[in-house]
Design an enzyme around this catalytic site. Sequence first.
Site, PDB file in Angstrom:
ATOM      1  N   HIS A   1       0.861  -1.190   0.000  1.00 14.73           N
ATOM      2  CA  HIS A   1       0.000   0.000   0.000  1.00 14.73           C
ATOM      3  C   HIS A   1       0.892   1.233   0.000  1.00 14.73           C
ATOM      4  CE1 HIS A   1      -3.798   2.140   1.729  1.00 14.73           C
ATOM      5  NE2 HIS A   1      -3.032   3.002   1.065  1.00 14.73           N
TER       6      HIS A   1
ATOM      7  N   HIS B   1       1.449   5.368  -1.737  1.00 13.75           N
ATOM      8  CA  HIS B   1       1.009   6.518  -2.530  1.00 13.75           C
ATOM      9  C   HIS B   1       2.256   7.147  -3.140  1.00 13.75           C
ATOM     10  CE1 HIS B   1      -3.173   6.589  -1.062  1.00 13.75           C
ATOM     11  NE2 HIS B   1      -2.648   6.115   0.057  1.00 13.75           N
TER      12      HIS B   1
ATOM     13  N   LYS C   1      -9.190  -0.480  -6.019  1.00 12.09           N
ATOM     14  CA  LYS C   1      -9.223   0.182  -4.719  1.00 12.09           C
ATOM     15  C   LYS C   1     -10.543   0.920  -4.532  1.00 12.09           C
ATOM     16  CE  LYS C   1      -7.912   2.055  -0.834  1.00 12.09           C
ATOM     17  NZ  LYS C   1      -6.633   2.722  -0.575  1.00 12.09           N
TER      18      LYS C   1
ATOM     19  N   HIS D   1     -10.513   0.812   1.582  1.00 10.31           N
ATOM     20  CA  HIS D   1     -10.326   1.802   2.638  1.00 10.31           C
ATOM     21  C   HIS D   1     -11.541   1.641   3.545  1.00 10.31           C
ATOM     22  CE1 HIS D   1      -8.993   5.935   4.136  1.00 10.31           C
ATOM     23  NE2 HIS D   1     -10.072   5.620   4.847  1.00 10.31           N
TER      24      HIS D   1
ATOM     25  N   HIS E   1      -4.852  -0.687   6.021  1.00  6.32           N
ATOM     26  CA  HIS E   1      -4.450   0.131   7.170  1.00  6.32           C
ATOM     27  C   HIS E   1      -5.368  -0.027   8.377  1.00  6.32           C
ATOM     28  CE1 HIS E   1      -7.343   2.659   5.135  1.00  6.32           C
ATOM     29  NE2 HIS E   1      -6.466   3.191   4.306  1.00  6.32           N
TER      30      HIS E   1
ATOM     31  N   ASP F   1       0.899   2.546   3.600  1.00  2.94           N
ATOM     32  CA  ASP F   1       0.057   3.716   3.350  1.00  2.94           C
ATOM     33  C   ASP F   1       0.896   4.977   3.423  1.00  2.94           C
ATOM     34  OD1 ASP F   1      -2.221   5.235   2.808  1.00  2.94           O
ATOM     35  OD2 ASP F   1      -2.850   5.324   4.905  1.00  2.94           O
TER      36      ASP F   1
END
Length: 350
Positions: A15, A17, A99, A136, A174, A244
């Site tokens: 995970h 970004h 996602k 999420h 997460h 994350d």
Amino acid sequence: MSTDTITLPPAADMHVHLRDGPMMETVVPLIRHGGVNTVFVMPNLLPPITSVSSALAYHQKLTSLSPTTTFLMSLYLSPSITPSVIAEATATGIIQGVKSYPKGLTTNSDAGVVSYEAYYPVFSAMEEHGLVLNLHGESPSSPTTTILNAEETFLPTLVDLHHRFPKLRIVLEHCTTAAAVEVVKSLGPTVAATITAHHLYLTIDHWSDSPHCYCKPVAKLPSDRAALIAAATSGDPKFFLGTDSAPHPKHAKQGAEKVAAGVFTQPYAVQLVAELFDKEGKLDKLQGFVCDYGRVFYQTKDRGLEKESGEKIVLRRGGAKVLREIINGDLVVVPFRAGEETWGLEWVKA
């Protein structure tokens, strides 16, 4: 187990970004600095990655910045994702998941999901083609739902999706609560969860005092943190690393009218986890959590998804200090635990 040096295979971070533009150019080269050579990439760019062509174009940009990293791509769940898009995505061999973001709840989630029922045909296609659904797992805010209970109120939705699509691989991303850990443990082998490096350290008191500890989902109570540590260090393959890691410019974290949600751990991902596992006396469980379990769940070996690097990572206790800032021209990013000591890491030939 206690030792000053530990050697592991390269880690997999399921995970991350990586953003776009100058931020992408800044953070992608730091993946290896954190001991990682395989990452599952989030699609919440502006505009979001909602087509196979945009995912492949993004993959090309990322690979050009770090050719030795394996980038597993994802699509952003939205009305443009249909069963035929799922079939097209599967054929690429590069896109491995979809996602789901709850609408308006976190960074670039304005195009997110309000109701899952409309996507049941998509989930059925994902089940058939073997793509992973990444959740999420929070409910949108309401008169009875806040950032403190948003994860717990979402858990019945996770249970329902698993029961409707028992062969669909689902990752609750997460995790932040003891309740989430228990629900994931109670469900079948097709349900797993990622745990971040920063949630192994933080509670509500930390982010209430520091914007650089603020993320969504927010860190919760000490009892929740204890449950996350117990799950991560347990050797249960349902739980694996997904940092994350979410970089934002310093000015968006400090002094902005609205603080950006995200904690940037990527350059020290494995080092931070190693430090925590060492304090818990669980270094013997580190490889499973950061290297093995995520790869098994995503079937990276069975599907031939990863590049063979012929390398290992060597971790040394107390061998490094987290940079206070990472600077690229006018762009400044502050890493988690800036200025503090952590484990050192280097790459060696196997």
